[in-house]
Structures are given as structure tokens and as C-alpha cells.
Design a protein around this motif. Structure first.
Motif, PDB file in Angstrom:
ATOM      1  N   ASP A 304     -35.717  38.130 -38.329  1.00 28.60           N
ATOM      2  CA  ASP A 304     -35.229  36.892 -37.715  1.00 28.60           C
ATOM      3  C   ASP A 304     -34.643  37.177 -36.332  1.00 28.60           C
ATOM      4  O   ASP A 304     -34.095  38.264 -36.091  1.00 28.60           O
ATOM      5  CB  ASP A 304     -34.169  36.260 -38.614  1.00 28.60           C
ATOM      6  N   PHE A 305     -34.732  36.191 -35.435  1.00 31.37           N
ATOM      7  CA  PHE A 305     -34.208  36.364 -34.086  1.00 31.37           C
ATOM      8  C   PHE A 305     -32.706  36.622 -34.080  1.00 31.37           C
ATOM      9  O   PHE A 305     -32.181  37.321 -33.210  1.00 31.37           O
ATOM     10  CB  PHE A 305     -34.519  35.141 -33.220  1.00 31.37           C
ATOM     11  N   ASN A 306     -31.988  36.078 -35.040  1.00 27.54           N
ATOM     12  CA  ASN A 306     -30.536  36.241 -35.087  1.00 27.54           C
ATOM     13  C   ASN A 306     -30.092  37.647 -35.479  1.00 27.54           C
ATOM     14  O   ASN A 306     -28.904  37.967 -35.402  1.00 27.54           O
ATOM     15  CB  ASN A 306     -29.928  35.226 -36.060  1.00 27.54           C
ATOM     16  N   ASP A 307     -31.043  38.484 -35.884  1.00 25.29           N
ATOM     17  CA  ASP A 307     -30.728  39.867 -36.222  1.00 25.29           C
ATOM     18  C   ASP A 307     -30.314  40.599 -34.936  1.00 25.29           C
ATOM     19  O   ASP A 307     -31.091  40.695 -33.989  1.00 25.29           O
ATOM     20  CB  ASP A 307     -31.963  40.527 -36.838  1.00 25.29           C
ATOM     21  N   PRO A 308     -29.098  41.155 -34.855  1.00 25.41           N
ATOM     22  CA  PRO A 308     -28.647  41.847 -33.643  1.00 25.41           C
ATOM     23  C   PRO A 308     -29.561  42.994 -33.228  1.00 25.41           C
ATOM     24  O   PRO A 308     -29.731  43.253 -32.028  1.00 25.41           O
ATOM     25  CB  PRO A 308     -27.252  42.357 -34.021  1.00 25.41           C
ATOM     26  N   GLN A 309     -30.160  43.674 -34.219  1.00 26.88           N
ATOM     27  CA  GLN A 309     -31.051  44.789 -33.888  1.00 26.88           C
ATOM     28  C   GLN A 309     -32.315  44.289 -33.193  1.00 26.88           C
ATOM     29  O   GLN A 309     -32.844  44.957 -32.294  1.00 26.88           O
ATOM     30  CB  GLN A 309     -31.413  45.563 -35.149  1.00 26.88           C
ATOM     31  N   VAL A 310     -32.797  43.119 -33.587  1.00 29.97           N
ATOM     32  CA  VAL A 310     -33.973  42.533 -32.932  1.00 29.97           C
ATOM     33  C   VAL A 310     -33.649  42.219 -31.479  1.00 29.97           C
ATOM     34  O   VAL A 310     -34.418  42.543 -30.560  1.00 29.97           O
ATOM     35  CB  VAL A 310     -34.434  41.262 -33.679  1.00 29.97           C
ATOM     36  N   GLN A 311     -32.509  41.593 -31.251  1.00 28.37           N
ATOM     37  CA  GLN A 311     -32.137  41.229 -29.891  1.00 28.37           C
ATOM     38  C   GLN A 311     -31.918  42.469 -29.023  1.00 28.37           C
ATOM     39  O   GLN A 311     -32.328  42.495 -27.855  1.00 28.37           O
ATOM     40  CB  GLN A 311     -30.878  40.356 -29.911  1.00 28.37           C
ATOM     41  N   GLN A 312     -31.294  43.490 -29.593  1.00 26.38           N
ATOM     42  CA  GLN A 312     -31.065  44.707 -28.820  1.00 26.38           C
ATOM     43  C   GLN A 312     -32.373  45.416 -28.501  1.00 26.38           C
ATOM     44  O   GLN A 312     -32.553  45.950 -27.399  1.00 26.38           O
ATOM     45  CB  GLN A 312     -30.130  45.654 -29.584  1.00 26.38           C
ATOM     46  N   PHE A 313     -33.299  45.410 -29.464  1.00 28.29           N
ATOM     47  CA  PHE A 313     -34.613  46.005 -29.228  1.00 28.29           C
ATOM     48  C   PHE A 313     -35.317  45.304 -28.070  1.00 28.29           C
ATOM     49  O   PHE A 313     -35.882  45.952 -27.176  1.00 28.29           O
ATOM     50  CB  PHE A 313     -35.462  45.902 -30.504  1.00 28.29           C
ATOM     51  N   ILE A 314     -35.300  43.982 -28.070  1.00 33.11           N
ATOM     52  CA  ILE A 314     -35.955  43.228 -27.001  1.00 33.11           C
ATOM     53  C   ILE A 314     -35.268  43.480 -25.661  1.00 33.11           C
ATOM     54  O   ILE A 314     -35.932  43.677 -24.634  1.00 33.11           O
ATOM     55  CB  ILE A 314     -35.958  41.717 -27.329  1.00 33.11           C
ATOM     56  N   ARG A 315     -33.934  43.465 -25.674  1.00 31.45           N
ATOM     57  CA  ARG A 315     -33.190  43.703 -24.434  1.00 31.45           C
ATOM     58  C   ARG A 315     -33.545  45.069 -23.838  1.00 31.45           C
ATOM     59  O   ARG A 315     -33.793  45.195 -22.634  1.00 31.45           O
ATOM     60  CB  ARG A 315     -31.693  43.617 -24.701  1.00 31.45           C
ATOM     61  N   ASN A 316     -33.555  46.103 -24.692  1.00 33.22           N
ATOM     62  CA  ASN A 316     -33.884  47.451 -24.210  1.00 33.22           C
ATOM     63  C   ASN A 316     -35.299  47.521 -23.669  1.00 33.22           C
ATOM     64  O   ASN A 316     -35.552  48.150 -22.632  1.00 33.22           O
ATOM     65  CB  ASN A 316     -33.713  48.464 -25.335  1.00 33.22           C
TER      66      ASN A 316
END
Length: 355
Positions: A304-316
Motif C-alpha cells: 500500500d502507498f501508506n507503507d513508509p517503506q514504500v514511500q522511502q523506496f520511491i523517494r530514494n
């Protein structure tokens, strides 16, 4: 999981910031015309500097390079030195040369796991004096400062960009198998350039065991894994990021050497392994010792997009892409603004017409 460490040899001695600037940027009055292989904004790159780096790179090679291979290697070495000078000269103009305190701190971190005798032997085996090594540290820290100021500090990734990437690439986050995010601290037990007698190899192995044991003891006493990896890991590909590796699909974990595979599979998130051999994936030979930490394990299925690891992966990922583009553009501008004469390249072209 294997790691190779390379060091770049230098030829000057640094005792103060003033002398450091002279050494880093170069003195244009040295060397005869026959010794000069290139000029970068007036700085003369001498044949001796190219020869030293070239000889370091081919040391231990089973076969002597052919004349054509030697020409290509020397041209590549010269290109590396030219580019390094461009970066150092730009850093000097911006006033961001690494300080003596920063160099000493990094130097002390490097020698901390060793006795004085062991550290001197290690430097000698790698072709360094203490002054050479400190200069190399100063150069690397200076270039890091330059890139952080000119590139990394100018990259920002917005929440909207992260959301947009997820919406357009949602399938990328639907995992067909579990994934592992790992980190490693690696210490090599190999003599420089794969040379040395059996006694040399035994001594290098003993030194590597001692160093990794000291690091492990510090981990067990509560020190941070990421910081220790940044300071002491000898894997140039991962040390800067705190030893981070992955995410790695479970199918690739199964292809690791048995000791590493079993160690990883026993770990829970946040745990690290005991000291284990590091095995080269291509040669299947031991290259040193490592400690592996499991940062996270992702289960199969849609993330899910709300997963912090998903967001951090995309940001990196977006940050890395942006930095690579800016770095390429920055390199082009550095060269456009410079006056570069590559006499060795001109010599190769000239001689090609007579062969």
C-alpha cells in the motif's frame, strides 16, 4: 556477497590546509615538457603520476598487457586524473577543501581496529605512507563535499512526485515473492591485487578476523550498525549507505552461499548475524568476513502507498535518478569551463598515422 576494495595512490605530503591546497590543485612549474602528459587549467599531470597509478592497477595481473592494452589503460588512467583535478580545482574555488580535523578524524577511524604495527603493515602492503593515505582521504572528502554542495543539496523530492510515481507504477509494488532488505559490514582478508606469500595471506586473514571481531563487539555493546558500516566496512559499493543491500527477492537469497543464506533466513528484522565468511559469488572463494543485518522482510502481495517503506523506496529512487542527471550535467559544465590539453591522446593519434 563480495566486496573489493581499491585504493588510489598519491604522491604528495600534506601537513596543513595551505599545503593541502597547493598539493590538491597542483604546482604548474614542475616537470619538463616530455614528462607532461596533460594540462588541466595549467596544472601539469606528469608521467610519473600516471605511471604510479597504472602500475598499481596492473600489479598482480597474470599476464603483461599488450602494447594496445597498455595504451588504452594509460589513457583511461590519465582521464581519471584529469577529471579528479577538475573536481578538486572547482572545490578550491568554492572554498570547500576538507579540513585537517576532518582528515584526522577519518584517518583515526580507519586505524582504530589495528595496532600501530598492523596498520603500518597494511599501509605498506597497499603502497601507502601515512601522508599518502591522508592525502587520499583529503581528496575523497573534498570531492564528497563538492558533490553534496553542488548536487545533493539541490535535489528535493515532493510528496506529490512520490504519489505520482506510485500511481503510475503500482504493479511494481505487487510482490510475487518476499523481499529482504539487508545491510553488511565487510572486512577483506585478501592481500592487495591478490599478491603475497602464504605467510602474507595468513597475516592478512588474522588481521581481518581481529578487525571484524572488534566491530562485532562494538555492535554487541550498543553502537549503531549503520555508523559502524560507514566507518569500517571495506565494501566501497555499500559502505557509504551504511552497508545497505536490496531489497533482494527471496529466490536470490536462496542462491547465496549456504552459510550466508542460513544466517539471513534465521534473522528477524533488526537482528544481525554472527561473524560469517564472505564468499565471492563468481569465484566461490572466501574474500573476507562479514556481519549481516536484516533491515526488513516484505511479504508477497500488493504494498500500500501508506507503507513508509514504500514511500522511502520511491523517494530514494527518484532522488538517485535526479542526482545522476545533475551529476552528468555538472561534469559536462566542468569540462566546458576548463582548458584541457591531453598530450598523450594527441601522441596516440599522431603515431597511429605512422603505423
Amino acid at each position: 556477497m563480495l566486496i573489493h576494495a581499491r585504493k588510489f595512490c598519491s604522491r604528495f605530503v600534506v601537513h596543513s590546509m595551505a599545503l593541502a591546497l597547493l598539493v590538491l590543485i597542483g604546482c604548474t612549474g614542475r616537470g619538463t615538457d616530455k614528462e607532461v602528459m596533460a594540462k588541466v587549467n595549467g596544472y601539469k599531470i606528469l608521467r610519473s603520476e600516471v605511471d604510479k597509478t597504472y602500475n598499481t592497477q596492473i600489479a598482480g595481473s597474470p599476464q603483461k598487457p599488450t602494447p594496445t592494452e597498455e595504451e588504452a589503460l594509460r589513457l583511461n588512467v590519465l582521464g581519471q586524473i584529469i577529471y579528479n583535478q577538475l573536481q578538486l580545482q572547482k572545490a578550491e574555488k568554492l572554498g570547500i577543501i576538507a579540513t585537517d580535523d576532518e582528515v584526522e578524524s577519518k584517518f583515526n577511524q580507519a586505524k582504530a581496529p589495528y595496532s600501530q604495527e598492523q596498520f603500518q603493515k597494511l599501509l605498506k602492503d597497499r603502497g601507502f605512507s601515512e601522508a599518502d593515505y591522508k592525502l587520499e582521504i583529503r581528496r575523497n572528502l573534498t570531492v564528497d563535499k563538492l558533490l553534496n554542495k553542488e548536487i545533493a543539496s539541490k535535489v528535493t523530492i515532493s510528496d506529490a512526485e512520490i504519489q505520482g510515481y506510485y500511481n503510475q507504477n503500482k504493479a511494481e509494488f505487487n510482490l510475487i515473492e518476499p523481499r529482504y532488505s539487508l545491510a553488511t559490514i565487510f572486512v577483506s582478508n585478501q592481500p592487495p591485487n591478490d599478491t603475497g606469500t602464504p605467510a602474507d595471506r595468513a597475516q592478512m586473514d588474522a588481521q581481518a578476523k581481529k578487525k571484524i571481531q572488534i566491530i562485532y563487539n562494538r555492535l554487541e555493546s550498543g553502537e549503531d550498525f549503520t555508523e559502524l558500516a560507514q566507518k569500517y566496512s571495506e565494501d566501497p559499493d555499500t559502505a557509504r549507505s551504511g552497508g545497505a543491500i536490496g531489497p533482494i527477492p527471496e529466490s536470490q537469497i536462496k542462491n547465496l552461499d549456504p552459510v550466508t543464506r542460513e544466517s539471513v533466513q534465521r534473522l528477524k528484522a533488526g537482528q544481525w548475524s554472527s561473524i560469517i565468511p564472505a564468499v565471492d559469488g563468481r569465484s566461490h572463494m572466501q574474500s573476507g568476513y562479514q556481519i549481516v543485518r536484516l533491515n526488513a522482510k516484505e511479504n508477497a502481495g500488493q504494498r500500500d502507498f501508506n507503507d513508509p517503506q514504500v514511500q522511502q523506496f520511491i523517494r530514494n529512487k527518484l532522488r538517485n535518478q535526479r542526482e545522476q542527471i545533475l551529476k552528468a550535467a555538472y561534469d559536462d559544465v566542468l569540462r566546458d569551463d576548463a582548458v584541457i590539453h591531453n598530450y598523450y591522446a594527441e601522441q596516440i593519434l599522431k603515431e597511429s598515422g605512422t603505423k
